[in-house]
Scaffold this motif. Structure first.
Motif, short mmCIF file in Angstrom:
data_model
loop_
_atom_site.label_atom_id
_atom_site.label_comp_id
_atom_site.label_asym_id
_atom_site.label_seq_id
_atom_site.Cartn_x
_atom_site.Cartn_y
_atom_site.Cartn_z
N THR A 198 82.44 15.33 -26.93
CA THR A 198 81.27 16.12 -27.29
C THR A 198 81.62 17.03 -28.45
O THR A 198 82.58 17.81 -28.35
CB THR A 198 80.78 16.95 -26.10
OG1 THR A 198 80.50 16.10 -24.99
CG2 THR A 198 79.51 17.71 -26.47
N VAL A 199 80.85 16.91 -29.53
CA VAL A 199 81.10 17.70 -30.72
C VAL A 199 79.91 18.64 -30.91
O VAL A 199 78.77 18.19 -31.09
CB VAL A 199 81.29 16.82 -31.96
CG1 VAL A 199 81.64 17.68 -33.18
CG2 VAL A 199 82.37 15.77 -31.72
N SER A 200 80.17 19.92 -30.88
CA SER A 200 79.10 20.91 -31.03
C SER A 200 78.96 21.32 -32.49
O SER A 200 79.92 21.33 -33.25
CB SER A 200 79.39 22.13 -30.18
OG SER A 200 80.58 22.76 -30.61
N SER A 201 77.73 21.65 -32.86
CA SER A 201 77.47 22.02 -34.26
C SER A 201 77.64 23.51 -34.48
O SER A 201 77.83 24.28 -33.57
CB SER A 201 76.06 21.60 -34.65
OG SER A 201 75.12 22.18 -33.78
N GLY A 249 86.88 15.52 -24.76
CA GLY A 249 86.61 16.92 -24.49
C GLY A 249 85.53 17.46 -25.39
O GLY A 249 84.82 16.70 -26.07
N LEU A 250 85.40 18.78 -25.38
CA LEU A 250 84.42 19.48 -26.19
C LEU A 250 85.12 20.12 -27.37
O LEU A 250 86.12 20.83 -27.20
CB LEU A 250 83.71 20.54 -25.34
CG LEU A 250 82.76 21.48 -26.08
CD1 LEU A 250 81.59 20.71 -26.66
CD2 LEU A 250 82.26 22.58 -25.13
N VAL A 251 84.61 19.87 -28.56
CA VAL A 251 85.21 20.42 -29.77
C VAL A 251 84.11 20.79 -30.75
O VAL A 251 83.03 20.21 -30.72
CB VAL A 251 86.18 19.39 -30.39
CG1 VAL A 251 85.45 18.14 -30.85
CG2 VAL A 251 87.01 19.99 -31.51
N GLN A 252 84.37 21.76 -31.57
CA GLN A 252 83.41 22.16 -32.59
C GLN A 252 83.45 21.18 -33.77
O GLN A 252 84.48 20.53 -34.02
CB GLN A 252 83.70 23.57 -33.08
CG GLN A 252 83.38 24.65 -32.07
CD GLN A 252 83.53 26.05 -32.65
OE1 GLN A 252 84.30 26.26 -33.57
NE2 GLN A 252 82.79 26.99 -32.09
N ALA A 253 82.36 21.11 -34.48
CA ALA A 253 82.30 20.27 -35.67
C ALA A 253 83.43 20.66 -36.62
O ALA A 253 83.72 21.83 -36.82
CB ALA A 253 80.95 20.42 -36.36
N GLY A 254 84.06 19.62 -37.19
CA GLY A 254 85.21 19.83 -38.05
C GLY A 254 86.54 19.79 -37.33
O GLY A 254 87.59 19.75 -37.97
#
Length: 127
Positions: free
Chosen positions: A124-127, A10-15
Motif C-alpha cells: 500500500t502506497v499512500s500519497s 507493507g504501507l509506505v509513502q509515495a517515493g
C-alpha cells in the motif's frame, strides 16, 4: 509440492521503497523462471517482472521499468523484488509465480495451469 511464501509488503509513502521476498520450496529452484504479478482492487492481475531460470535475463512491465529490480538467490531459493520510487498506483497485492509455463513471451507475461502461485503480500502506497 511446490510452495511459494511471499513477504515484505507493507504501507509506505509515495517515493518510498520496499523489498519483497518469495521463498520457494518443493522443486529445483533453477528449473524455472520466477517472477511477480500484482492485482489492485477492481483490476485484473498484471505481470510485473520475471527473471529467467539461470538469472540470465530480466523482464519488466513498462510501468515499473527503472524503479523495480528483480533478482534471485539460488543458495536461498528466494526471489526478490526491490521496489523504489513507489507510487500510489503501485498499491496492490503482489504474488510470486513460477513453473513450466510462466515467463515472458512476445511482450507479455504468460502463465499456465501448471504454474504455482504464492499467497500474495499487500503493498500500500499512500500519497
Amino acid at each position: 509440492e511446490v510452495q511459494l511464501q511471499a513477504s515484505g509488503g507493507g504501507l509506505v509513502q509515495a517515493g518510498g521503497s520496499l523489498r519483497l521476498s518469495c521463498a520457494a520450496s518443493g522443486f529445483t529452484f533453477d528449473d524455472y523462471a520466477i517472477g511477480w504479478f500484482r492485482q489492485a482492487p477492481g483490476k485484473e492481475r498484471e505481470g510485473v517482472s520475471c527473471i529467467s531460470s539461470k538469472a540470465g535475463s530480466e523482464r519488466y512491465a513498462d510501468f515499473v521499468k527503472g524503479r523495480f529490480t528483480i533478482s534471485r538467490d539460488t543458495a536461498k531459493n528466494t526471489v526478490y523484488l526491490e521496489m523504489n520510487s513507489l507510487e500510489p498506483e503501485d498499491t496492490a497485492v503482489y504474488y510470486c509465480v513460477t513453473g513450466p509455463t510462466f515467463g515472458y513471451y512476445r511482450g507479455s507475461f504468460v502463465y499456465g495451469n501448471n504454474d504455482a502461485w504464492g499467497q500474495g503480500t499487500q503493498v500500500t502506497v499512500s500519497s
